[in-house]
Structures are given as structure tokens and as C-alpha cells.
Design a protein around this motif. Structure first.
Motif, PDB file in Angstrom:
ATOM      1  N   PRO A   1      -2.393  -1.893  -4.565  1.00 33.01           N
ATOM      2  CA  PRO A   1      -2.891  -0.427  -5.628  1.00 33.01           C
ATOM      3  C   PRO A   1      -2.263  -0.902  -6.982  1.00 33.01           C
TER       4      PRO A   1
ATOM      5  N   TYR B   1      -7.609   1.249  -6.764  1.00 33.92           N
ATOM      6  CA  TYR B   1      -7.300   1.728  -8.028  1.00 33.92           C
ATOM      7  C   TYR B   1      -7.888   2.914  -8.083  1.00 33.92           C
ATOM      8  N   GLY B   2      -7.358   3.711  -9.262  1.00 33.67           N
ATOM      9  CA  GLY B   2      -8.204   4.952  -9.539  1.00 33.67           C
ATOM     10  C   GLY B   2      -8.866   4.903 -10.800  1.00 33.67           C
TER      11      GLY B   2
ATOM     12  N   ASP C   1      -0.058   1.528 -13.898  1.00 33.27           N
ATOM     13  CA  ASP C   1      -0.749   0.147 -14.522  1.00 33.27           C
ATOM     14  C   ASP C   1       0.119  -1.055 -14.184  1.00 33.27           C
TER      15      ASP C   1
ATOM     16  N   THR D   1       0.757  -1.217  -0.015  1.00 34.87           N
ATOM     17  CA  THR D   1       0.119   0.051  -0.100  1.00 34.87           C
ATOM     18  C   THR D   1       0.949   1.235   0.146  1.00 34.87           C
TER      19      THR D   1
ATOM     20  N   TYR E   1      -0.334   1.195  -9.373  1.00 37.72           N
ATOM     21  CA  TYR E   1       0.532   2.376  -9.827  1.00 37.72           C
ATOM     22  C   TYR E   1       1.148   2.314 -11.094  1.00 37.72           C
TER      23      TYR E   1
HETATM   24  C1  LIG Z   1       2.006   8.050  -8.834  1.00 37.09           C
HETATM   25  C2  LIG Z   1       0.584   7.381  -8.677  1.00 37.09           C
HETATM   26  C3  LIG Z   1       0.138   6.643  -9.795  1.00 37.09           C
HETATM   27  C4  LIG Z   1      -0.833   6.074 -10.220  1.00 37.09           C
HETATM   28  N1  LIG Z   1      -1.194   5.351 -11.302  1.00 37.09           N
HETATM   29  C5  LIG Z   1      -2.294   4.686 -11.412  1.00 37.09           C
HETATM   30  C6  LIG Z   1      -2.507   3.777 -12.500  1.00 37.09           C
HETATM   31  O1  LIG Z   1      -1.797   3.515 -13.419  1.00 37.09           O
HETATM   32  N2  LIG Z   1      -3.977   3.263 -12.528  1.00 37.09           N
HETATM   33  C7  LIG Z   1      -4.948   3.266 -11.678  1.00 37.09           C
HETATM   34  O2  LIG Z   1      -6.031   2.689 -11.596  1.00 37.09           O
HETATM   35  N3  LIG Z   1      -4.811   4.293 -10.539  1.00 37.09           N
HETATM   36  C8  LIG Z   1      -3.393   4.879 -10.207  1.00 37.09           C
HETATM   37  N4  LIG Z   1      -3.221   5.473  -9.116  1.00 37.09           N
HETATM   38  C9  LIG Z   1      -4.200   5.769  -8.288  1.00 37.09           C
HETATM   39  C10 LIG Z   1      -3.949   4.746  -6.999  1.00 37.09           C
HETATM   40  O3  LIG Z   1      -3.914   3.299  -7.489  1.00 37.09           O
HETATM   41  C11 LIG Z   1      -5.133   5.005  -5.935  1.00 37.09           C
HETATM   42  O4  LIG Z   1      -4.764   6.209  -5.503  1.00 37.09           O
HETATM   43  C12 LIG Z   1      -5.136   3.954  -4.853  1.00 37.09           C
HETATM   44  O5  LIG Z   1      -6.277   4.183  -3.988  1.00 37.09           O
HETATM   45  C13 LIG Z   1      -3.778   3.792  -4.158  1.00 37.09           C
HETATM   46  O6  LIG Z   1      -3.993   2.843  -3.110  1.00 37.09           O
HETATM   47  P1  LIG Z   1      -2.957   2.827  -1.672  1.00 37.09           P
HETATM   48  O7  LIG Z   1      -3.734   3.816  -1.018  1.00 37.09           O
HETATM   49  O8  LIG Z   1      -3.314   1.474  -1.185  1.00 37.09           O
HETATM   50  O9  LIG Z   1      -1.712   2.812  -2.030  1.00 37.09           O
HETATM   51  C14 LIG Z   1      -1.987   6.368  -9.090  1.00 37.09           C
HETATM   52  C15 LIG Z   1      -1.640   6.800  -7.937  1.00 37.09           C
HETATM   53  C16 LIG Z   1      -0.452   7.594  -7.824  1.00 37.09           C
HETATM   54  C17 LIG Z   1      -0.141   8.526  -6.635  1.00 37.09           C
END
Ligand SMILES: Cc1cc2nc3c(=O)[nH]c(=O)nc-3n(C[C@H](O)[C@H](O)[C@H](O)COP(=O)(O)O)c2cc1C
Length: 149
Positions: A57, A90-91, A61, A10, A59
Motif C-alpha cells: 500500500p 492506494y488512496g 507517499d 498490508t 503510506y
Molecule cells: C496513515 C496513512 C497514510 C496514508 N498515506 C497515503 C499516501 O501518502 N498516499 C496514498 O495514496 N494513500 C495513502 N493512504 C491510504 C492507503 O494507501 C489506503 O488506505 C490503502 O488502501 C491501504 O492499503 P492496505 O489495506 O493494504 O494497508 C494512507 C493511509 C493511512 C492510514
């Protein structure tokens, strides 16, 4: 006692919250659980597990490199026939979770439906995660009985 091991990476705690809720749901069914951030995880904990849940998560892709490294290390642990879950936050894309599913499937793990939560889980999403934890617990507690999805 049936055993579920939950390992997650995470960045900003969203996937951690999902992992904790899965554990809460599973514990409510009375099974043994181990919950570890991937940086403290020990692959030997998985050898006697009945179910394994691995989360990351998304990050750029991809799954987090720490989770990818751990999954690669599992190649020499016999996971065939265990029940598995891929999960994560995921975002906008599901690549990380799908890649976890694919790799665990290649190790012979019988995967249930992926648990994909957008951004930070709210109470409604956490309840879904608890239900998935209960479902996993039900499956490994009594493999012959149909568990409510
Ligand atoms: C630098 C960065 C890159 C990311 N790249 C992606 C991505 O490629 N695809 C996606 O679906 N979400 C992406 N996200 C969104 C994260 O997956 C999302 O914020 C997720 O809730 C993070 O989970 P965590 O709090 O467990 O780390 C990205 C976020 C950051 C900060």
C-alpha cells in the motif's frame, strides 16, 4: 511447472485481498504459486521463480518499510529475465507501486503494467486482479504465445 511468487505488505488488508486474487487467477491456469506476507517472506523462494509480484500500500507517499527492506535484500538474488508485477492499494497517489516497479526494473526484472487499486477492492476490482494473475501465469507458461491482457 512455472512458478509465481507473490509477496505483499498490508496495513488494513486491502493489498492482501489484491494479492490473494492475483494468486487465484494464476492458480486457475495451473501454475505453482507461493503467497506470503512480507513479514514471513524468504528471498530464496524467488531464485527459482519465473515471475515475481511484489505489492505494498501507499503510506505517506512511500511503500511500507518492511517491503522496502525486502526489496533491498533482493539485490543479491539474480532476478534478471524474470517477469515482474508491482501492485498495491492506494488512496490518492501511486508512489509506492511506482517505486517497486523501479527497483525491480533495476534488478533486470521484465515488468508488466502496474496493478493499482484504489482503497478496498470490490468484486469488479478483484476480477481485474484475477485476470492479471492469469495473464502472468500465461506469460510464464508459454513465453512464445501472446497472452490476452
Ligand atoms: C496513515 C496513512 C497514510 C496514508 N498515506 C497515503 C499516501 O501518502 N498516499 C496514498 O495514496 N494513500 C495513502 N493512504 C491510504 C492507503 O494507501 C489506503 O488506505 C490503502 O488502501 C491501504 O492499503 P492496505 O489495506 O493494504 O494497508 C494512507 C493511509 C493511512 C492510514
Amino acid at each position: 511447472m512455472a512458478k509465481l511468487v507473490i509477496i505483499y505488505g498490508t496495513g488494513s488488508h486491502n493489498t492482501e485481498k489484491i494479492a490473494e486474487a492475483i494468486e487465484e487467477g494464476a492458480r486457475a491456469e495451473g501454475i505453482e504459486t507461493i503467497l506470503e506476507n512480507v513479514s514471513n517472506a524468504d528471498k530464496n523462494d524467488l531464485s527459482d521463480a519465473d515471475a515475481i509480484a511484489i505489492g505494498s500500500p501507499n503510506y505517506r507517499d512511500l511503500m511500507m518499510p518492511t517491503v522496502q527492506k525486502f526489496l533491498n535484500e533482493l539485490a543479491d538474488v539474480d532476478l534478471s529475465g524474470k517477469t515482474g508485477l508491482a501492485f498495491g492499494s492506494y488512496g490518492w497517489g501511486l508512489e509506492a507501486i511506482q517505486a517497486i516497479n523501479k527497483q525491480l526494473t533495476s534488478y533486470g526484472v521484465e515488468m508488466i503494467k502496474d496493478l493499482c487499486i484504489k482503497r478496498m477492492p470490490g468484486e469488479e476490482e478483484l476480477e481485474i486482479c484475477r485476470r492479471v494473475g492469469s495473464f502472468l501465469a500465461c506469460k510464464i507458461n508459454n513465453k512464445e504465445v501472446k497472452c490476452a491482457a
